[in-house]
Design a protein around this motif. Structure first.
Motif, PDB file in Angstrom:
ATOM      1  N   ALA A  59       8.829 -21.795   7.479  1.00  0.00           N
ATOM      2  CA  ALA A  59       9.224 -21.704   6.073  1.00  0.00           C
ATOM      3  C   ALA A  59       8.228 -20.864   5.291  1.00  0.00           C
ATOM      4  O   ALA A  59       8.612 -20.072   4.418  1.00  0.00           O
ATOM      5  CB  ALA A  59       9.329 -23.095   5.470  1.00  0.00           C
ATOM      6  N   VAL A 103       8.578 -30.610  12.714  1.00  0.00           N
ATOM      7  CA  VAL A 103       8.445 -30.396  11.267  1.00  0.00           C
ATOM      8  C   VAL A 103       7.277 -29.467  10.978  1.00  0.00           C
ATOM      9  O   VAL A 103       7.359 -28.584  10.118  1.00  0.00           O
ATOM     10  CB  VAL A 103       8.264 -31.741  10.547  1.00  0.00           C
ATOM     11  CG1 VAL A 103       7.881 -31.526   9.101  1.00  0.00           C
ATOM     12  CG2 VAL A 103       9.544 -32.525  10.605  1.00  0.00           C
ATOM     13  N   PHE A 104       6.205 -29.657  11.750  1.00  0.00           N
ATOM     14  CA  PHE A 104       5.040 -28.778  11.611  1.00  0.00           C
ATOM     15  C   PHE A 104       5.446 -27.321  11.815  1.00  0.00           C
ATOM     16  O   PHE A 104       5.102 -26.438  11.018  1.00  0.00           O
ATOM     17  CB  PHE A 104       4.019 -29.220  12.652  1.00  0.00           C
ATOM     18  CG  PHE A 104       2.674 -28.615  12.505  1.00  0.00           C
ATOM     19  CD1 PHE A 104       1.825 -29.033  11.504  1.00  0.00           C
ATOM     20  CD2 PHE A 104       2.250 -27.638  13.372  1.00  0.00           C
ATOM     21  CE1 PHE A 104       0.586 -28.478  11.369  1.00  0.00           C
ATOM     22  CE2 PHE A 104       1.012 -27.080  13.247  1.00  0.00           C
ATOM     23  CZ  PHE A 104       0.170 -27.503  12.241  1.00  0.00           C
ATOM     24  N   PHE A 105       6.241 -27.064  12.865  1.00  0.00           N
ATOM     25  CA  PHE A 105       6.693 -25.686  13.112  1.00  0.00           C
ATOM     26  C   PHE A 105       7.622 -25.211  12.010  1.00  0.00           C
ATOM     27  O   PHE A 105       7.555 -24.047  11.597  1.00  0.00           O
ATOM     28  CB  PHE A 105       7.409 -25.603  14.464  1.00  0.00           C
ATOM     29  CG  PHE A 105       6.496 -25.775  15.624  1.00  0.00           C
ATOM     30  CD1 PHE A 105       5.234 -25.222  15.592  1.00  0.00           C
ATOM     31  CD2 PHE A 105       6.882 -26.484  16.732  1.00  0.00           C
ATOM     32  CE1 PHE A 105       4.380 -25.376  16.657  1.00  0.00           C
ATOM     33  CE2 PHE A 105       6.024 -26.646  17.802  1.00  0.00           C
ATOM     34  CZ  PHE A 105       4.768 -26.100  17.758  1.00  0.00           C
ATOM     35  N   ILE A 106       8.491 -26.113  11.538  1.00  0.00           N
ATOM     36  CA  ILE A 106       9.428 -25.696  10.488  1.00  0.00           C
ATOM     37  C   ILE A 106       8.659 -25.287   9.241  1.00  0.00           C
ATOM     38  O   ILE A 106       8.992 -24.294   8.587  1.00  0.00           O
ATOM     39  CB  ILE A 106      10.424 -26.827  10.169  1.00  0.00           C
ATOM     40  CG1 ILE A 106      11.382 -27.026  11.332  1.00  0.00           C
ATOM     41  CG2 ILE A 106      11.214 -26.494   8.914  1.00  0.00           C
ATOM     42  CD1 ILE A 106      12.390 -28.097  11.097  1.00  0.00           C
ATOM     43  N   ILE A 107       7.602 -26.051   8.910  1.00  0.00           N
ATOM     44  CA  ILE A 107       6.822 -25.702   7.722  1.00  0.00           C
ATOM     45  C   ILE A 107       6.177 -24.331   7.904  1.00  0.00           C
ATOM     46  O   ILE A 107       6.161 -23.503   6.992  1.00  0.00           O
ATOM     47  CB  ILE A 107       5.777 -26.799   7.422  1.00  0.00           C
ATOM     48  CG1 ILE A 107       6.488 -28.058   6.943  1.00  0.00           C
ATOM     49  CG2 ILE A 107       4.801 -26.340   6.370  1.00  0.00           C
ATOM     50  CD1 ILE A 107       5.574 -29.208   6.662  1.00  0.00           C
ATOM     51  N   ALA A 108       5.676 -24.069   9.127  1.00  0.00           N
ATOM     52  CA  ALA A 108       5.066 -22.758   9.372  1.00  0.00           C
ATOM     53  C   ALA A 108       6.097 -21.642   9.215  1.00  0.00           C
ATOM     54  O   ALA A 108       5.836 -20.621   8.570  1.00  0.00           O
ATOM     55  CB  ALA A 108       4.467 -22.726  10.777  1.00  0.00           C
TER      56      ALA A 108
END
Lengths: 100, 353, 169
Positions: free
Chosen positions: A69, A62-67
């Protein structure tokens, strides 16, 4: 406790709302917002799975997805600015010069 | 405190959870009332300090030494006519000042005023503060956008660009403190400082402190970085169209933001409610002074610093402001992070933590 | 019991706000509904013991990405565009397709079977605090993806500047 399926259903519903918005709206900014909604739908399921499987890989993902995004929003909005500067519109249907 | 609650429960037969909730509500009321009082008197303090620095007296009429001036101001703005522009986007126009004040006040939930007195002692306290300070920009943007006026619009564009840019060095400057304390919990950070030989992280983190102070001033839109509300250029920036109580809400949000930023500085760099151990060794009688006194004294030193800078320095130009933020403060704070990390590893290997 | 009440509250608000966000004519109102939705998603993450991610959600999504959207909306003069038709003419088709996919997703959830549990149970996370746990996993097992993510962000910064910058004369 709340069953895992409830979270998965919620994530599916949010994802499909985002998809509906992306398919049917013609305003580019709203379409970008819909993409963010879809990201969040996926994030809910990842966090829920990470909690129920007791594995932190989901949260890291999720951390990577937020980055990603954030990167996507920056590039997308820069493109919108460029589009508006050249065409004075952000409606997708008005961009029909190729007549494809 | 917990044993006290347990005793009371035994006496009256009231369930434990009701006591806990009631205790939290009382805490919130105390904190809000205290901070609002300090916000009111921070304006008085500002006018007095700046008056003295400009060789005049400041407010003197209402009450002895003008002490009732903030109350008079409050009553005045409460009874003023509430003007709403015709073309305003009304729901957003009403919402903007409330949103700004809400973001500022909810930061208070994680600020420990003295040992053990904090509404929510959460593990991600510092991140919560970042989150809330990043929300403060919404009041500004929405206020400027919804009032449908050129001055408000320009002011809010400037403000949002400035606040977004300075959030980055603000966050990065505190990373050094997080690394030294090894925690994001603010109570934990203060306790780590009292174990640290210097007693205050400002000694080791002076670079971080410098970056923090400059970006905190820019983040709260105070002079010399008060371009969003530059009176001479933009009338009042984003709240030009606001009047009466809504204007007062923006005003309160700004001063609460100042108090929050000062208390972050006090908690993360100046040792919070503790005093350095070597001072305590020299003057042992200082140990009887309660922590809240130290906290408020340090807080007012920081707030005085704000006023001092305001009455001393002229306003920066907009391109200068952006250049300072991106070309000076961010590289400095990154350098600070690298230096802190290297020193921590070296000292750790040398044996002293 | 109280967990379920909170779950229903959060999920109802999330669904309602995302519907509102994609149906507004005025783009800025859509962004504000999104903002509310992000807060409720962050609340949901707290229920799932992901306090660090919930703070990151508010800082990055609410504090940065949505502000960027607001900023672009303010820079563009959208008075013409928001008067145009909101949806495409065949929007029932879109509704049909997305609800069909929703059906497939919901049905497939019924038969989902989870694998073996990992090592980071609640007790373990509580012992080292959640931020430390995420940091450990991130820097021990996912260091290379982390570096790649930083590269993606760098590319995004450069790309955004190159795209949005006016021609230098």
């Amino acid at each position: 406790m709340i069953p895992l399926n409830w979270y998965m259903w919620l994530s599916g519903v949010v994802f499909c709302i985002g998809m509906f918005g992306f398919v049917t709206r013609r305003n580019i900014i709203i379409m970008l917002l819909s993409i963010e909604i879809m990201f969040n739908g996926v994030n809910i399921s990842l966090i829920a799975l990470s909690h129920y499987l007791e594995d932190l890989a989901g949260q890291v993902l999720v951390f990577f997805i937020i980055a990603v995004a954030a990167a996507e929003a920056a590039i997308g909005l820069a493109l919108v600015m460029l589009l508006f500067r050249n065409k004075e519109t952000i409606t997708v249907d008005d961009l029909n010069e190729l007549k494809g | 405190m917990a044993t006290l609650i347990a005793l009371e429960t035994a006496r009256f037969g009231v369930p434990q959870w009701l006591w806990t909730i009631g205790f939290i509500i009382v805490k919130i009321a105390v904190v809000l009332a205290g901070v609002m009082l300090h916000v009111a008197y921070a304006t008085y303090f500002e006018r007095k300090v700046i008056g003295r620095m400009q060789n005049r007296l400041g407010p003197m009429i209402v009450g002895p030494y003008g002490l009732l001036q903030p109350i008079a101001d409050g009553i005045k703005s409460f009874f003023k006519e509430d003007i709403i522009p015709t073309n305003a986007d009304k729901p957003i126009f009403f919402m903007a000042p409330v949103l700004g004040l809400m973001a500022a006040l909810s930061s208070l939930a994680v600020v420990p005023f003295f040992n053990g007195f904090v509404i929510a002692n959460i593990n991600i306290g510092l991140l919560f503060l970042f989150a809330m300070s990043s929300l403060a920009v919404y009041g500004v943007i929405l206020g400027g956008w919804s009032s449908n006026s050129k001055f408000s619009f320009l002011g809010s564009l400037r403000a949002s660009a400035q606040v977004i840019s300075y959030e980055v060095p603000l966050g990065l400057s505190l990373v050094g403190v997080m690394m030294m304390a090894g925690s994001l919990n603010i109570t934990e950070i203060v306790n780590a400082q009292s174990r640290y030989p210097g007693g205050m992280y400002i000694i080791a983190q002076w670079l971080g402190f410098f970056v923090f102070v400059v970006s905190a001033i820019a983040e709260t839109n105070r002079s010399p970085f008060d371009l969003p509300e530059a009176e001479q250029e933009l009338i009042a920036g984003f709240f030009t169209e606001y009047s009466g109580m809504r204007f007062a809400l923006f005003f309160m949000a700004e001063y609460t933001g100042m108090i929050i930023m000062s208390s972050i500085a006090v908690l993360c760099f100046l040792g919070g409610w503790t005093i350095p151990p070597f001072v305590l060794k020299l003057l042992p009688f200082l140990g009887v002074v309660p922590g809240i006194v130290w906290f408020i004294m340090k807080l007012y030193v920081c707030i005085f610093f704000y006023y001092w800078i305001r009455s001393t320095l002229p306003r920066y130009r907009y391109d200068q402001l952006m250049a300072i933020g991106w070309k000076v403060l961010i590289p400095l704070s990154l350098a600070n992070i690298v230096i802190t990390a290297v020193l921590k590893i070296l000292l750790h290997h040398a044996g002293t933590p | 019991m109280i967990n379920q009440i909170f779950f229903f509250y959060f999920s109802a608000v999330i669904v309602a706000m995302s519907v509102m966000a994609i149906t507004r004519r005025q783009v800025l109102h859509g962004v504000l509904y999104m903002l509310l939705m992000f807060f409720h998603i962050a609340g949901l993450y707290l229920f799932l013991n992901a306090e660090f991610i919930s703070a990151v959600q508010i800082i990055v999504y609410a504090g940065a990405i949505m502000v960027l959207f607001l900023f672009v909306i303010m820079l563009l003069n959208l008075r013409e565009d928001i008067r145009k038709k909101q949806f495409i003419a065949v929007w029932p088709m879109g509704l049909l397709v997305s609800s069909g996919i929703l059906m497939v997703v919901l049905m497939s959830m019924l038969t989902v079977r989870t694998g073996t549990k990992g090592v980071w149970g609640i007790a373990q996370i509580e012992r080292v605090t959640e931020t430390v746990a995420v940091g450990t996993v991130l820097y021990m097992q996912y260091l290379f993806p982390f570096e790649v993510a930083s590269l993606v962000l760098l590319v995004a910064i450069i790309g955004a500047i190159v795209l949005a910058k006016r021609k230098v004369k």
